[in-house]
Design an enzyme around this catalytic site. Structure first.
Site, mmCIF file in Angstrom:
data_model
loop_
_atom_site.group_PDB
_atom_site.id
_atom_site.type_symbol
_atom_site.label_atom_id
_atom_site.label_comp_id
_atom_site.label_asym_id
_atom_site.label_seq_id
_atom_site.Cartn_x
_atom_site.Cartn_y
_atom_site.Cartn_z
ATOM 1 N N SER A 1 7.821 119.812 50.595
ATOM 2 C CA SER A 1 8.128 119.164 50.454
ATOM 3 C C SER A 1 7.217 118.765 52.103
ATOM 4 C CB SER A 1 9.438 118.744 50.255
ATOM 5 O OG SER A 1 9.538 117.112 50.274
ATOM 6 N N THR A 2 8.952 117.923 52.955
ATOM 7 C CA THR A 2 8.746 117.996 54.928
ATOM 8 C C THR A 2 8.517 118.743 55.241
ATOM 9 O OG1 THR A 2 10.738 116.403 53.542
ATOM 10 C CG2 THR A 2 9.883 116.811 56.304
ATOM 11 N N HIS B 1 6.114 117.376 47.203
ATOM 12 C CA HIS B 1 6.236 116.044 46.833
ATOM 13 C C HIS B 1 6.054 114.772 47.626
ATOM 14 C CE1 HIS B 1 10.684 118.385 46.395
ATOM 15 N NE2 HIS B 1 9.632 117.741 45.391
ATOM 16 N N MET C 1 12.591 119.474 52.494
ATOM 17 C CA MET C 1 14.037 119.415 52.110
ATOM 18 C C MET C 1 15.169 119.836 50.859
ATOM 19 S SD MET C 1 15.185 116.088 54.152
ATOM 20 C CE MET C 1 13.817 114.572 53.662
ATOM 21 N N ASP D 1 15.251 122.356 46.104
ATOM 22 C CA ASP D 1 14.214 121.920 45.004
ATOM 23 C C ASP D 1 13.566 123.213 45.177
ATOM 24 O OD1 ASP D 1 12.565 121.931 42.891
ATOM 25 O OD2 ASP D 1 10.785 120.066 43.800
#
Length: 404
Positions: free
Chosen positions: A221-222, A249, A342, A345
């Protein structure tokens, strides 16, 4: 990114003399955010959201990149929300000057969902931006988009805490453009509203699978795009005999550009996954934006199944559904990797992989932009190892070569 953390919608008034010391300390530790956008309406909306949110304050706002470059050295914001398309100096042009003027500041690129802007956003990440936020293509759409609001605030909070640690104690700020936040006294960073996953004294690990992997599944993600670029630049030759599935993401358009870049870096065919498509060895499949990507049995082979079932951890695509489906089909022959991001998940899907005898590797805290997803996996005790980013590619290569 797990957006389950509550965003406060009602903020207390500025702390008066003699008020509670804890409230004053909290205000002093607020994450300072600069908003850079050529639309006065959008600047006003985002500033209001920041002002209404506990733990955030407006450091300043600018209507073009040149103003931001001129002001950032004085303001030293923790986070800059940077529009791409602006007159005089656009976001991509301003980015190097912002980073040079305030080292440690985290820059979040904001752009509408077009292939051109997705390409520019990914280029910005390679030049030092930390993350991106897709924004609706009109001021009215932005005003009514709870998803855009939530994403801006959650990312500003999480990345701002990371910036506070990198930049050290925060000093007083001045004015920029149309408005500023309060002056803040130097003090230690406050505890983040986003659980960033501090490392425990000891991380329990599981033994890596002794079964040669027949698939590589990665979640991120991030900070994930840059981490993926680093990994795939090095592992192309090692993964030519297995399929690779990735959930990052990302919104639509962005995932197409991401897949194309991963293909160029790895030297392998790479694309967004398509519903019903059969997996092929040596191919890379990226979950398309706004679709969960799972795997299903298809005769003697395995096929991709896309769906728009409800978001998981506020995300679609999400890592957990992909991991769980991979584990059902490949069991102990699954190698899963969780990179920076973050939230948590990937933790439950990673647990399914580990419980089936597969292997999970996670990125370490020091090299993660946010140690949420990999930290959650590490703390859950489901990983075979936790590696710095520069060691993950060699760990993957060893696993496919049968060495651990």
């Amino acid at each position: 990114m797990d957006h389950a953390t509550t965003i406060s919608k009602s903020r207390t008034a500025p702390v008066a003399a003699g008020a509670d010391a804890g409230a004053a300390a909290s205000a002093a530790n607020a994450v300072r955010v600069m908003v850079v956008d050529d639309s006065a309406v959008i600047r006003g909306l985002v500033k209001r959201w920041i002002q209404e949110t506990d733990g955030l304050e407006v450091a300043g706002s600018c209507s073009n990149g040149k103003q931001a470059v001129d002001q950032v050295g004085k303001l030293k914001p923790h986070v800059v929300i940077l529009d791409i398309e602006m007159p005089q100096m656009d976001g991509l042009e301003a980015l190097p000057g912002i980073l040079a003027g305030s080292p440690g500041t985290k820059v979040i690129m904001a752009s509408t969902l077009t292939l051109r802007n997705a390409d520019i956003s990914l280029k910005a990440l390679s030049l030092g931006a930390t993350d991106y936020v897709p924004k609706p293509d009109s001021a009215r759409g932005i005003a009514g988009s709870e998803e855009f609001r939530r994403e801006i605030l959650v990312k500003a909070q999480a990345l701002g805490r990371t910036a506070q640690r990198a930049m050290g104690a925060s000093g007083a700020t001045g004015a920029a453009g149309e408005g500023t936040g309060r002056s803040t006294a130097a003090s230690a960073p406050a505890r983040s509203a986003i659980p960033l996953g501090p490392a425990p004294d000891k991380i329990e690990v599981r033994k890596a699978s002794s079964v040669p992997p027949r698939i590589l599944a990665i979640g991120s993600s991030t900070g994930g795009p840059q981490a993926l670029f680093d990994v795939f630049e090095k592992i192309g030759p090692a993964i030519g005999a297995v399929p690779v599935v990735i959930t990052q993401h990302m919104p639509p358009a962005f995932t197409k550009i991401l897949a194309e870049k991963l293909g160029r870096l790895s030297g392998l065919p790479a694309k967004e996954g398509e519903d019903g498509e059969r997996l092929q060895a040596g191919h890379i499949y990226v979950a398309p934006g706004d679709y969960h990507m799972r795997l299903r049995k298809d005769g003697p082979g395995v096929a991709i199944a896309l769906d728009q079932e409800p978001p998981v951890h506020f995300c679609r695509p999400a890592v957990d559904p992909m991991f769980e489906s991979v584990s059902k089909l490949f069991g102990p022959a699954t190698l899963g990797v969780v990179l920076t991001g973050m939230g948590h998940d990937g933790r439950e899907g990673g647990r399914v992989i580990a419980d089936a005898g597969g292997t999970i590797y996670a990125q370490d805290e020091a090299t993660s932009v946010v140690w949420g997803m990999p930290g959650a996996c590490a703390q859950a005790g489901i990983c075979a190892a936790v590696y710095p980013l520069d060691q993950i590619s060699s760990a993957i290569t060893r696993q496919f070569a049968g060495r651990r």
